[in-house]
Scaffold this motif. Structure first.
Motif, PDB file in Angstrom:
ATOM      1  N   ASN A   1      21.319  -2.017  -7.001  1.00  0.00           N
ATOM      2  CA  ASN A   1      22.718  -1.629  -7.209  1.00  0.00           C
ATOM      3  C   ASN A   1      23.442  -2.784  -7.870  1.00  0.00           C
ATOM      4  OD1 ASN A   1      22.889   0.990  -5.664  1.00  0.00           O
ATOM      5  ND2 ASN A   1      22.109  -0.350  -4.052  1.00  0.00           N
TER       6      ASN A   1
ATOM      7  N   TYR B   1      27.141  -4.129  -8.822  1.00  0.00           N
ATOM      8  CA  TYR B   1      28.550  -3.915  -8.485  1.00  0.00           C
ATOM      9  C   TYR B   1      29.434  -4.817  -9.328  1.00  0.00           C
ATOM     10  CZ  TYR B   1      26.811  -2.059  -3.959  1.00  0.00           C
ATOM     11  OH  TYR B   1      26.181  -1.353  -2.967  1.00  0.00           O
TER      12      TYR B   1
ATOM     13  N   LEU C   1      30.466   1.559  -2.871  1.00  0.00           N
ATOM     14  CA  LEU C   1      29.336   2.482  -2.690  1.00  0.00           C
ATOM     15  C   LEU C   1      29.668   3.334  -1.472  1.00  0.00           C
ATOM     16  CD1 LEU C   1      26.399   3.261  -3.594  1.00  0.00           C
ATOM     17  CD2 LEU C   1      25.620   1.752  -1.772  1.00  0.00           C
TER      18      LEU C   1
ATOM     19  N   HIS D   1      25.944   4.024   6.068  1.00  0.00           N
ATOM     20  CA  HIS D   1      26.369   2.696   5.608  1.00  0.00           C
ATOM     21  C   HIS D   1      26.914   2.813   4.184  1.00  0.00           C
ATOM     22  CE1 HIS D   1      22.181   3.245   4.404  1.00  0.00           C
ATOM     23  NE2 HIS D   1      22.445   2.440   3.372  1.00  0.00           N
TER      24      HIS D   1
ATOM     25  N   ASN E   1      22.532  -5.814  -5.450  1.00  0.00           N
ATOM     26  CA  ASN E   1      21.847  -5.518  -4.197  1.00  0.00           C
ATOM     27  C   ASN E   1      20.478  -4.923  -4.508  1.00  0.00           C
ATOM     28  OD1 ASN E   1      21.368  -2.914  -2.164  1.00  0.00           O
ATOM     29  ND2 ASN E   1      21.763  -4.849  -1.151  1.00  0.00           N
TER      30      ASN E   1
HETATM   31  C1  SIN Z   1      22.817   0.617  -0.176  1.00  0.00           C
HETATM   32  O1  SIN Z   1      22.869   0.834   1.001  1.00  0.00           O
HETATM   33  O2  SIN Z   1      22.331   1.480  -0.893  1.00  0.00           O
HETATM   34  C2  SIN Z   1      23.351  -0.668  -0.755  1.00  0.00           C
HETATM   35  C3  SIN Z   1      23.942  -1.589   0.237  1.00  0.00           C
HETATM   36  C4  SIN Z   1      24.470  -2.877  -0.366  1.00  0.00           C
HETATM   37  O3  SIN Z   1      24.838  -2.891  -1.532  1.00  0.00           O
HETATM   38  O4  SIN Z   1      24.536  -3.862   0.363  1.00  0.00           O
END
Ligand code: SIN
Length: 302
Positions: free
Chosen positions: A182, A184, A190, A249, A288
């Motif tokens: 990911n 950001y 997210l 989460h 991430n």
């Molecule tokens: C996720 O849970 O998919 C990403 C979590 C994060 O960016 O810490």
């Protein structure tokens, strides 16, 4: 409720008070307990090439109120962080990995996101458009099902990295088979979700943060359950195992970090071109790396 906490930490006006956000780096923290880290000789050989500090020096924790959630406080060396940040931006954004921008036809056949974003005719809009990459068994964002014919090779270094983490935390063999990276920007979020596509949910999920800091929100098995907020800094590793594996989460906020653990006093590291580009990207971004085992032990295909 998860949604209320998400809204609270996402808000710009007024900005949220971060006093209840669990900061594992704060040594007075009463929400966490130190746990044993298992170090084996073979791990330390791997650690060196993976840019990790020697395993016996790591600090790992569990959370008193979030059973199964584990945390390794930045186990990376500064040059290790640099290498992983460059890999996430330069190597893992290449084919055969899949990027969100592929669907929009922004990249012609032989062009890479890295070259197009940082090359001579750099395109800043393309740079900001990168949101995710998938590796190994590619995550299908619509069906949420993995498929044998939608799979490519997962990099060996990701397999080795997660295998060192798993051994250090006392998990049985972990096999990295799918990864989502990911990307950001400072205003990205997210939304709350659960990761339930994997067949073998008994395996832990490893989540590694690089770059700027995140407020990570983790709730319960239902959206109605209350949520805890944690601060994730560059290098921190979160492990969702056992009872926490299927919890909701998400990431409601990215904050500028209070340190730059990729910086080093070691002048010999120098500043190669790749790192200069990656450093400029990471000054306004967070990455991430989210790594999962898909199959049951002994299973060779879906
Ligand atoms: C996720 O849970 O998919 C990403 C979590 C994060 O960016 O810490």
């Amino acid at each position: 409720m998860f949604k209320d906490s998400f809204k609270y930490y996402k808000a710009r006006q007024p900005a949220p008070d971060l006093k209840d956000v669990i900061d594992v780096h704060n040594s007075d923290n009463k929400n966490v307990r130190k746990i044993t880290v298992f170090a084996a000789d073979c791990q330390n050989d791997l650690s060196l090439y993976l840019g990790l500090k020697p395993v016996e020096g790591w600090s790992a924790f569990d959370f008193i109120n979030i059973p199964g959630l584990l945390f390794i406080k930045n186990p990376f060396t500064p040059s290790g962080q640099r290498n992983w940040i460059v890999k996430c931006l330069k190597n893992y954004t290449k084919k055969p990995n899949i990027l969100n921008i592929d669907a929009h036809g922004f990249l012609n056949d032989d062009k890479t996101w890295w070259d197009e974003s940082f090359g001579a005719a750099s395109k800043t809009d393309l740079l900001a458009k990168l949101r995710w990459a998938t590796l190994g068994y590619h995550h299908n964002w619509d069906t949420k099902h993995y498929a044998e014919n939608f799979k490519t090779e997962i990099p060996q270094d990701l397999k080795d990295l997660t295998s060192v983490f798993a051994t250090a935390l006392g998990f049985n063999k972990f096999n990295a088979e799918a990864a989502i990276i990911n990307y950001y920007r400072m205003n990205s979020t997210l939304a709350g979700h659960t990761d339930h596509s994997e067949i073998y949910l008994e395996a832990p999920l490893f989540s590694v943060s690089f770059g700027q800091t995140a407020v990570f929100l983790i709730g319960g098995l239902k959206l109605e359950d209350p949520a805890h907020a944690l601060l994730l800094r560059s290098g921190d590793v979160v492990v969702m195992s056992g009872n926490s594996r299927l919890r909701y989460h998400g990431v409601p906020r990215i904050l500028y970090g209070d340190s730059a653990p990729w910086e080093s006093n070691d002048q010999s590291l120098g500043e190669c071109n790749d790192w200069k580009r990656a450093k400029s990207y990471i000054s306004e971004a967070r990455i991430n790396l989210n790594i999962r085992q898909v199959l049951k032990p002994g299973q060779s295909a879906l």
